[in-house]
Enzyme design. Structure first.
Site, PDB file in Angstrom:
ATOM      1  N   THR A  68      34.226  40.719  46.398  1.00 27.74           N
ATOM      2  CA  THR A  68      35.655  40.607  46.102  1.00 27.74           C
ATOM      3  C   THR A  68      36.233  41.994  45.847  1.00 27.74           C
ATOM      4  O   THR A  68      37.254  42.374  46.426  1.00 27.74           O
ATOM      5  CB  THR A  68      35.882  39.667  44.891  1.00 27.74           C
ATOM      6  OG1 THR A  68      35.205  38.443  45.156  1.00 27.74           O
ATOM      7  CG2 THR A  68      37.352  39.387  44.679  1.00 27.74           C
ATOM      8  N   LYS A  97      37.799  50.874  23.145  1.00 27.59           N
ATOM      9  CA  LYS A  97      38.296  51.363  21.849  1.00 27.59           C
ATOM     10  C   LYS A  97      39.102  50.301  21.101  1.00 27.59           C
ATOM     11  O   LYS A  97      39.616  50.554  20.025  1.00 27.59           O
ATOM     12  CB  LYS A  97      39.191  52.592  22.063  1.00 27.59           C
ATOM     13  CG  LYS A  97      38.525  53.728  22.809  1.00 27.59           C
ATOM     14  CD  LYS A  97      39.539  54.859  23.015  1.00 27.59           C
ATOM     15  CE  LYS A  97      39.120  55.790  24.121  1.00 27.59           C
ATOM     16  NZ  LYS A  97      40.190  56.717  24.490  1.00 27.59           N
TER      17      LYS A  97
HETATM   18  C1  NCD Z   1      31.482  34.323  43.517  1.00 30.81           C
HETATM   19  C2  NCD Z   1      32.167  34.500  42.185  1.00 30.81           C
HETATM   20  O1  NCD Z   1      32.207  35.592  41.631  1.00 30.81           O
HETATM   21  O2  NCD Z   1      32.693  33.514  41.735  1.00 30.81           O
HETATM   22  N1  NCD Z   1      31.245  35.493  44.199  1.00 30.81           N
HETATM   23  C3  NCD Z   1      32.225  36.028  44.987  1.00 30.81           C
HETATM   24  O3  NCD Z   1      33.303  36.350  44.535  1.00 30.81           O
HETATM   25  N2  NCD Z   1      31.959  36.151  46.292  1.00 30.81           N
HETATM   26  C4  NCD Z   1      30.294  33.450  43.429  1.00 30.81           C
HETATM   27  C5  NCD Z   1      29.213  33.804  42.471  1.00 30.81           C
HETATM   28  O4  NCD Z   1      29.268  34.794  41.751  1.00 30.81           O
HETATM   29  O5  NCD Z   1      28.245  33.040  42.440  1.00 30.81           O
END
Ligand code: NCD
Length: 325
Positions: A68, A97
Site C-alpha cells: 500500500t 514526544k
Molecule cells: C493487507 C492489510 O494491511 O490489511 N495488506 C495490504 O495492504 N496489501 C493485508 C494484511 O496485512 O494481511
C-alpha cells in the site's frame, strides 16, 4: 475534508475523502476502472506523466506496509507528484514526544494536497477526515475495519479477468474477523447483482455477528463453510488472507488458528475450476504454498500487485481534480 457522514462519490471524486467502499456506486467504479486502464499505459511508458506536477501527498503510516505504501508512493511519482513519507510516526515523528493525533493531522495537512493514512484504530481515517479542513483523506487501512483502496484493486483485478463484477462466485479464506481487506471487498461485491461469496475461516476468526448481519442485508449471498471440501468447484476467484497476528493479545491463540487453511497445488487440483484465479492481498505468511506461484492463474504476485499502483494513480488523479468529471 470535514464531513459529518460518508461522502458518496456519485461520479465526482474531486476533493472527496476515501474512507469506505460504502461511498461507491457501480458508475463511479466504472469511471475509476476506465481511468485505471489508461494509467497502466502511462506507467508502462518510461516518460513520466506530469498530471500531478506541483502536488504533494503525505503518506502517514502508523502500521507497517509494503504494497500500500510502496504503490501509493510509486503512483504519485509516476504522475510527477511528490510525497512526504512518514513511516512509523510513533517513533519517527513528534507523536513519539506526545503530539496528539489531531495536531499531527493538522500539521501534515498544511504541507500537502492529500493525506493517505494507515492506523491501527477503527475509525481513524474518519477521525482524520473530521480534523482536516481541506486535504482529502484516503484510508489505507483502519485497524480491522476497512481498506478501501485494496478492495478497489481487487475488484479491478477480478473485473479485468472476467469482464464483469456480477454473477460471480468467490471463496474468501482466512481471517474474516480481523482482516480488513475482505470487509471492503464484500462491500464492493455487494454493489453488483447475484454475487455469492463462500467464507472459509477458523471458527474463532469468522466475521463478527454484526458484520455478517450487516452484509446479509445487502445484495450478496454469504455462505459460511467449514472445510476445504465445501469449496464449490465453479468459483471465479479464491481470495486467501493472512491471519492478522498483530490483532491478537495472546500469541498462543494466534498459533492455534494460523494456517488452518493452506492453498496448495493439491487443493487447486481437488477444488478449483478451470477459470478460478488465486488472489491474496499479501503479505502471505505460509497460507499459500510457493508451489502455487507458477500457476498462471495465481495473480497475487502479478496483476494484483501492478493493479494496486494503477488504481491508486487513477484515484489520486480524480481526487486531486486532474481529470474532468
Ligand atoms: C493487507 C492489510 O494491511 O490489511 N495488506 C495490504 O495492504 N496489501 C493485508 C494484511 O496485512 O494481511
Amino acid at each position: 475534508m470535514a464531513l459529518a457522514s460518508l461522502p458518496k462519490i456519485k461520479g465526482n471524486f474531486k476533493g472527496k475523502d476515501i474512507l469506505s467502499l460504502d461511498q461507491f456506486d457501480i458508475a463511479s467504479l466504472q469511471k475509476l476502472f476506465k481511468l485505471t486502464k489508461q494509467m497502466a499505459e502511462i506507467a508502462k511508458k518510461s516518460k513520466p506523466s506530469k498530471l500531478l506536477a506541483g502536488n504533494i501527498v503525505t503518506l502517514l503510516f502508523y502500521e507497517p506496509s509494503s504494497r500500500t505504501f510502496g504503490s501509493f508512493a510509486a503512483a504519485i511519482k509516476q504522475l510527477g507528484g511528490q510525497t512526504v513519507e512518514i513511516l512509523d510516526p510513533q517513533h519517527f515523528s513528534s507523536v513519539y514526544k506526545g503530539e496528539t493525533f489531531e495536531d499531527t493531522i493538522r500539521v501534515f495537512e498544511a504541507y500537502c494536497d492529500a493525506i493517505v493514512i494507515r492506523h491501527p484504530q477503527v475509525g481513524s481515517a474518519q477521525a482524520a477526515a473530521d480534523i482536516a479542513s481541506f486535504a482529502p483523506i484516503i484510508n489505507a487501512g483502519d485497524g480491522p475495519h476497512e481498506h478501501p483502496t485494496q478492495a478497489l484493486l481487487d475488484l479491478y483485478t477480478i473485473y479485468e479477468r472476467f469482464k464483469k463484477l456480477d454473477h460471480l462466485i468467490g471463496v474468501v479464506a482466512g481471517d474474516m474477523l480481523y482482516g480488513r481487506t475482505v470487509k471492503s471487498l464484500i462491500r464492493g461485491l455487494a454493489l453488483y447483482k447475484a454475487n455469492t461469496v463462500y467464507l472459509l475461516s477458523p471458527d474463532k476468526l469468522r466475521l463478527s455477528k454484526e458484520d455478517f448481519a450487516n452484509f446479509q442485508k445487502r445484495h450478496i449471498k454469504l455462505i459460511q463453510i467449514e472445510s476445504e471440501q465445501d469449496i464449490p468447484k465453479n468459483a471465479h476467484f479464491w481470495y486467501w488472507t493472512r491471519v492478522q497476528k498483530e490483532r491478537f493479545t495472546n500469541l498462543k491463540d494466534y498459533e492455534k488458528v494460523k494456517n488452518k487453511f493452506v492453498l496448495t497445488p493439491k487443493l487447486i487440483k481437488e477444488r478449483a475450476g478451470a477459470q478460478t484465479i488465486f488472489m491474496h492481498p499479501l503479505p502471505r505468511v505460509g497460507e499459500i504454498s510457493p508451489k502455487v506461484d507458477s500457476n498462471p492463474r495465481a495473480v497475487y504476485l502479478r496483476s494484483q500487485i501492478r493493479n494496486g499502483m494503477y488504481i491508486r494513480m487513477a484515484l489520486l488523479a480524480l481526487i486531486l481534480g486532474k481529470i474532468r468529471q
